[in-house]
Design a protein around this motif. Sequence first.
Motif, PDB file in Angstrom:
ATOM      1  N   GLY B 130     -17.659 -10.509  26.378  1.00  0.00           N
ATOM      2  CA  GLY B 130     -17.794 -10.624  27.835  1.00  0.00           C
ATOM      3  C   GLY B 130     -17.810  -9.288  28.553  1.00  0.00           C
ATOM      4  N   ILE B 131     -17.998  -8.202  27.803  1.00  0.00           N
ATOM      5  CA  ILE B 131     -17.984  -6.877  28.433  1.00  0.00           C
ATOM      6  C   ILE B 131     -19.202  -6.705  29.336  1.00  0.00           C
ATOM      7  CG2 ILE B 131     -17.954  -4.383  28.008  1.00  0.00           C
ATOM      8  CD1 ILE B 131     -16.666  -4.990  25.288  1.00  0.00           C
ATOM      9  N   ASP B 132     -20.380  -7.116  28.813  1.00  0.00           N
ATOM     10  CA  ASP B 132     -21.608  -6.998  29.599  1.00  0.00           C
ATOM     11  C   ASP B 132     -21.482  -7.744  30.930  1.00  0.00           C
ATOM     12  OD1 ASP B 132     -22.902  -5.307  27.959  1.00  0.00           O
ATOM     13  OD2 ASP B 132     -24.227  -6.805  27.040  1.00  0.00           O
ATOM     14  N   ARG B 133     -20.917  -8.957  30.861  1.00  0.00           N
ATOM     15  CA  ARG B 133     -20.798  -9.767  32.079  1.00  0.00           C
ATOM     16  C   ARG B 133     -19.913  -9.044  33.112  1.00  0.00           C
ATOM     17  NH1 ARG B 133     -18.223 -14.386  30.396  1.00  0.00           N
ATOM     18  NH2 ARG B 133     -19.470 -14.162  28.495  1.00  0.00           N
ATOM     19  N   ALA B 134     -18.832  -8.480  32.620  1.00  0.00           N
ATOM     20  CA  ALA B 134     -17.911  -7.770  33.525  1.00  0.00           C
ATOM     21  C   ALA B 134     -18.636  -6.618  34.237  1.00  0.00           C
ATOM     22  CB  ALA B 134     -16.728  -7.229  32.734  1.00  0.00           C
ATOM     23  N   PHE B 135     -19.420  -5.856  33.460  1.00  0.00           N
ATOM     24  CA  PHE B 135     -20.180  -4.753  34.070  1.00  0.00           C
ATOM     25  C   PHE B 135     -21.190  -5.273  35.079  1.00  0.00           C
ATOM     26  CE2 PHE B 135     -18.731  -1.940  30.650  1.00  0.00           C
ATOM     27  CZ  PHE B 135     -18.557  -0.772  31.356  1.00  0.00           C
ATOM     28  N   ASP B 136     -21.882  -6.380  34.702  1.00  0.00           N
ATOM     29  CA  ASP B 136     -22.872  -6.975  35.596  1.00  0.00           C
ATOM     30  C   ASP B 136     -22.243  -7.309  36.939  1.00  0.00           C
ATOM     31  OD1 ASP B 136     -25.059  -6.788  34.053  1.00  0.00           O
ATOM     32  OD2 ASP B 136     -24.974  -8.834  33.249  1.00  0.00           O
TER      33      ASP B 136
END
Lengths: 264, 328
Positions: B130-136
């Motif tokens: 879920g790292i990408d989602r957090a950055f998004d």
Amino acid sequence: MLRVENLSITFNEGTPDEKKALQNIQLELKPGDFVTVIGSNGAGKSTLMNMISGALFPDVGIIEINNQNVTTLKEHKRAKKIGRVFQDPMAGTSPKMTIEENLAIAYARNKTRTLKPGANKKRRALFKEELERLHLGLENRLSAKVGLLSGGERQALSLLMATFTQPDILLLDEHTAALDPSRAELITNLTGEIVKETHLTTLMVTHNMQQALDLGNRLIMMDKGQIILDIDGAKKQALTIEKLLQEFKRIRGTDMDNDRAILG
Amino acid sequence: MFISMFNAVESGIIFAIMALGVYLSFRILDFPDLTVDGSFVTGAAVSALLIVNGMPTGLAILAALLAGFLAGSITGLLNTKGKVNPLLSGILMMTALYSINLRIMGQSNIPLLNQETFFTQLRSIFESLGIDRAFDQGLTALGIENLPSTYSALLIMLIVTFIIKFITDYFLKTEVGLALRAIGDNEQMIRSFSANTDHLKVLGLGVSNGLVALAGGLYAQFTGFSDLNMGIGMIVIGLASVIIGESIIGTKTIGRTTLAVVVGAVIYRIVITLAIRSDFLDNGDTKLITALLVVLALVVPKVVETVKESSRKRKKRQALNQQVRRGA
């Protein structure tokens, strides 16, 4: 400590430019000997130095260092036994690197280079202690780039780098010739001090007769690729420039043709 | 705008590894090594070939590094044992590598589109965590609309490149590293301190091209293909990165210089991207822009220096004049 037997080399053999640079050189240095070598230009002094250091290889003859035959040993391998200071103050150090890094390079001369840091706490303390002997304040400038030092400072550092790891032989190739008189005197004095303290077996080429008389326990005069005079002990102590020139005339039958050697 | 800058930094940080390799040959050894144009592709070719054949992605990258090391060592042997001029050694090796690279790939292009690569693996890890989602979410909150597909490549490559930078820094301060640096500075001196300059040069060029090929191997997996011509002009890109970085960050210490090289590689990508985005320049102009960049990075610092120096002298003269007038 150093034994040179029957050493000869001819450059451009068989051409009109043929030059017998060294002819049957015999020389033996006992441990602790400090020999100064004088002679006019083209006498073969530098050729002899380059042959001992391995930059040149002889046509015939044998070179032994510490009873080991090194005649065919490559320059970098032989360097484990030899400390060298060149005439050019820029030649003995690496200008883009710091004083500490230069000393670390010199420290590794007689060891195998590894992937451990070149300078650690213990070595740094040793470097400082050694630098103090130069009395130039360099011990406080360990991280200064060597390119920032003056010619005299660089030559003093070169001298230290060549000697502090106790080589079997120290070769000094006109190492004060490119310096101004006061700096040259400083380096000459340092050379005397360091060789005296460390008892290094030393061969020093010089153009300066006074320097050759002041330093060392033995004096050799070369001419046309031959050793024509070899004086040591008390006899050397009593030598003067005048007597040297008379000796040259007696042996060769002509005056020595080099003003620089007399006045320099 | 944001997305193209993001992509520029992303590939810049991979190219930084190549630039570190060029720094080793060009600056440390003072050896203008043109092998780079070939060894970059060798890295890409080896890495693509192994992936197509189902090898683990990490192994493919490691193999690329070794292949580059081998290529660089041969250039070194040509120069030291064969006494071939440095420039020519590199050119010969680069030319030979063109054919070798074609042999490795078997064709002029290997696509990796539906293959699992190091970067697709990273991406799925980042997605599952879920790292990408957090950055998004973070970037959307900042009002940025066009978002990158993943942040994994940039973040992990930043870490990888900096690890390589720190290893390089350490290496250049070891006993071997110090001797290597002295070669480019004063070869006569380091030989008189018992270093085998031939071996060191072979080692240095090996490591240099190893890094270049490592970057090539990573870049092939990143872009999803390996191409026979992808290395053309690589040496100039490497040089541009080194020179731009050095003129901006400086070269006071080794650590600072390698940082300069990494930053230079990223800046190079950003400038090229900006230039191509402008209306009157296109893809074909990149080489011209590269050349101009290098010229700028070489000339501007000199001009600035001269201007500074003459203004310092003028001030000094003025101060002296005033003193004289006051005295009179």
